[in-house]
Design a protein around this motif. Sequence first.
Motif, PDB file in Angstrom:
ATOM      1  N   MET A   1      42.905 -47.865 -71.179  1.00 62.70           N
ATOM      2  CA  MET A   1      43.596 -48.881 -71.976  1.00 62.70           C
ATOM      3  C   MET A   1      43.151 -48.731 -73.413  1.00 62.70           C
ATOM      4  N   VAL A   2      44.082 -48.356 -74.273  1.00 59.23           N
ATOM      5  CA  VAL A   2      43.758 -48.101 -75.670  1.00 59.23           C
ATOM      6  C   VAL A   2      44.032 -49.348 -76.490  1.00 59.23           C
TER       7      VAL A   2
ATOM      8  N   ASP B   1      51.238 -47.040 -66.054  1.00 59.69           N
ATOM      9  CA  ASP B   1      50.696 -47.620 -67.284  1.00 59.69           C
ATOM     10  C   ASP B   1      49.363 -46.951 -67.610  1.00 59.69           C
ATOM     11  N   VAL B   2      49.442 -45.681 -68.003  1.00 64.59           N
ATOM     12  CA  VAL B   2      48.231 -44.883 -68.173  1.00 64.59           C
ATOM     13  C   VAL B   2      47.379 -45.394 -69.324  1.00 64.59           C
ATOM     14  N   TRP B   3      47.985 -45.724 -70.456  1.00 62.86           N
ATOM     15  CA  TRP B   3      47.226 -46.085 -71.655  1.00 62.86           C
ATOM     16  C   TRP B   3      47.252 -47.584 -71.939  1.00 62.86           C
ATOM     17  N   GLY B   4      47.752 -48.375 -70.987  1.00 65.43           N
ATOM     18  CA  GLY B   4      47.732 -49.823 -71.152  1.00 65.43           C
ATOM     19  C   GLY B   4      48.873 -50.388 -71.971  1.00 65.43           C
ATOM     20  N   ARG B   5      49.923 -49.583 -72.200  1.00 65.90           N
ATOM     21  CA  ARG B   5      51.044 -50.096 -72.988  1.00 65.90           C
ATOM     22  C   ARG B   5      51.670 -51.312 -72.330  1.00 65.90           C
TER      23      ARG B   5
ATOM     24  N   THR C   1      49.374 -48.420 -80.366  1.00 66.41           N
ATOM     25  CA  THR C   1      48.395 -47.328 -80.281  1.00 66.41           C
ATOM     26  C   THR C   1      48.716 -46.399 -79.111  1.00 66.41           C
ATOM     27  N   ALA C   2      49.261 -46.939 -78.040  1.00 63.91           N
ATOM     28  CA  ALA C   2      49.603 -46.130 -76.866  1.00 63.91           C
ATOM     29  C   ALA C   2      50.648 -45.068 -77.187  1.00 63.91           C
ATOM     30  N   ALA C   3      51.405 -45.262 -78.271  1.00 61.07           N
ATOM     31  CA  ALA C   3      52.428 -44.284 -78.635  1.00 61.07           C
ATOM     32  C   ALA C   3      51.829 -42.962 -79.091  1.00 61.07           C
ATOM     33  N   PHE C   4      50.523 -42.934 -79.431  1.00 58.55           N
ATOM     34  CA  PHE C   4      49.879 -41.686 -79.820  1.00 58.55           C
ATOM     35  C   PHE C   4      49.611 -40.778 -78.612  1.00 58.55           C
ATOM     36  N   TYR C   5      49.682 -41.312 -77.424  1.00 56.55           N
ATOM     37  CA  TYR C   5      49.320 -40.572 -76.222  1.00 56.55           C
ATOM     38  C   TYR C   5      50.569 -40.207 -75.425  1.00 56.55           C
TER      39      TYR C   5
ATOM     40  N   ASN D   1      51.778 -45.439 -89.378  1.00 49.24           N
ATOM     41  CA  ASN D   1      52.118 -46.557 -90.258  1.00 49.24           C
ATOM     42  C   ASN D   1      52.538 -47.795 -89.474  1.00 49.24           C
ATOM     43  N   THR D   2      53.085 -47.601 -88.288  1.00 44.96           N
ATOM     44  CA  THR D   2      53.412 -48.756 -87.460  1.00 44.96           C
ATOM     45  C   THR D   2      52.143 -49.489 -87.039  1.00 44.96           C
ATOM     46  N   VAL D   3      51.128 -48.721 -86.616  1.00 43.92           N
ATOM     47  CA  VAL D   3      49.849 -49.335 -86.259  1.00 43.92           C
ATOM     48  C   VAL D   3      49.224 -50.013 -87.474  1.00 43.92           C
ATOM     49  N   ALA D   4      49.310 -49.376 -88.645  1.00 41.45           N
ATOM     50  CA  ALA D   4      48.764 -49.975 -89.871  1.00 41.45           C
ATOM     51  C   ALA D   4      49.469 -51.293 -90.187  1.00 41.45           C
ATOM     52  N   GLN D   5      50.779 -51.339 -89.926  1.00 36.68           N
ATOM     53  CA  GLN D   5      51.539 -52.570 -90.161  1.00 36.68           C
ATOM     54  C   GLN D   5      51.017 -53.706 -89.298  1.00 36.68           C
ATOM     55  N   TYR D   6      50.790 -53.426 -88.004  1.00 31.89           N
ATOM     56  CA  TYR D   6      50.365 -54.496 -87.099  1.00 31.89           C
ATOM     57  C   TYR D   6      48.903 -54.870 -87.302  1.00 31.89           C
ATOM     58  N   LYS D   7      48.091 -53.922 -87.783  1.00 30.61           N
ATOM     59  CA  LYS D   7      46.717 -54.278 -88.146  1.00 30.61           C
ATOM     60  C   LYS D   7      46.708 -55.228 -89.338  1.00 30.61           C
TER      61      LYS D   7
END
Length: 498
Positions: A28-29, A161-165, A326-330, A375-381
């Motif tokens: 789970m990322v 659900d490998v990466w917890g998405r 973050t799961a989209a990176f995997y 940039n999507t992850v940066a937006q939500y952070k």
Amino acid sequence: MKRFRPLPITRKSILLCFACLPLLQGCMVGPKYVRPTVQAPPAFKETTDQTAPDGTTWTTAKPQDTTLRGKWWEIYQKPELNGLEDKLNDSNQNIAQAFHNLMAARAQVREARSSYSPTVSTTPSYTRSRTSANVVGQAPANTNLNSNNFDLPFDVSWEPDVWGRVRNTVKEYANAAQVSAADLANEKLTEQANLAEYYFELRGQDQLIELYKQTIETYQKSLELTRVLGRTGIDSDQAVAQAELNLKTAQAAATNLGVARAQYEHAIALLIGQPASSFSMPMHPLTTAVPGIPLGVPSQLLQRRPDIAAAERTMSQANALIGVETAAFYPSFSISFEGGLESSNVKNWFTWPSRFFSLGPSASQTLFDAGLRRNTVAQYKAQYDADVASYRQTVLTAFQQTEDSLASERILAKQLQQEQEVIAAAQRYYDLSVVRYRTGVDTYLNVFTAQNTLLADQQTQVNLRVQQMTSSVQLIEALGGGWDTTQLPTEKEVAAKK
């Protein structure tokens, strides 16, 4: 029409594939959620002893019970108010809207949870076709150019659900549902407090109407006295005119009080879900005393205010959304199965030889997206950081509102004591002016002035009492009205069907 047949798959390979599925869901990322700390003062500033400029000390009452509970409005011991609040909880449309928003949010949680399970679909079909005789060519004359195809396929697809998405998505919607639950509690508290404030405002108008009724009677007697003295030559027409002016002014002011009373009555009707045209309340002067309100300590506000709970759950929701992105990176994995029954003859359609199937896993990975995921992850952070700031601002606002209401309680209590002394002095001034007027020592002008002074001071006292009552309601609202976070449904509860 011929269907593609996959290579044979052994039972052993199928069992091995499914046996590995639980191993694919251990990761789970995304960041772990930790509630930001907020520094709460050890005590409310306004609960300490206050020294006035004249040297006197005002001490805040400290009830033994440190929390409000349940139906907080019952602290005022007004059965009429209790009945109105019960109607509001059942019929207020803003509360109903917030409730259905919560139901929609809970349904979204169940929608997200459906991604844990495989998707199964079927598209049964029947096809009858005929081949052109010109295409067949030299086929025998008795060749059947017509054919039938009976197809009953089943498609099963599942993405582990490998990466917890999916888990983060469920958590996101569960947190959103908790926000809706806190919003519902906050809407209830707001409407309940509005109703209590309007109720005391209305009763304050009734008190003013009663005051003007008594004043008009007094002014009428003064007018009669000046007329008698005027006819006997002891007094002049000017005194009669002054007495008439006072009486007419008071009558006009008393009439105007009906405007505000009607508006408060209509506002109460709206809150309890009734048409203003069919709702009315009998007149009762304001007689309620300000009750002792249990305060607790400032840190308890973090657990007692639904708006703070909503802000905190919003942060958790934003944190879960970071995990989703973050799961989209995997790489993503999926397992699909297609099988069913197929036959050219309906009689053989459901026989064992008519079966067909294919089974296999697949994977996909984005290799280049020009920085989209990053940039999507940066937006939500950044959104999470904004929610943290909003949470802290909500907490600070809660401290401010509580201190404001406590200050009002303290200052108004002292001002009412002073105003009572002012009224006593104004009453003595009026009584002496009447005696001196009756004995011919002074003119009616002194009575005229004393009457206006006494009425103005009495109005001020009534308005202060109304302000004191509404301030106590605002204090209860600032303290959360008896709500606490134990009443907030858990993530598991918001996913339940009921």
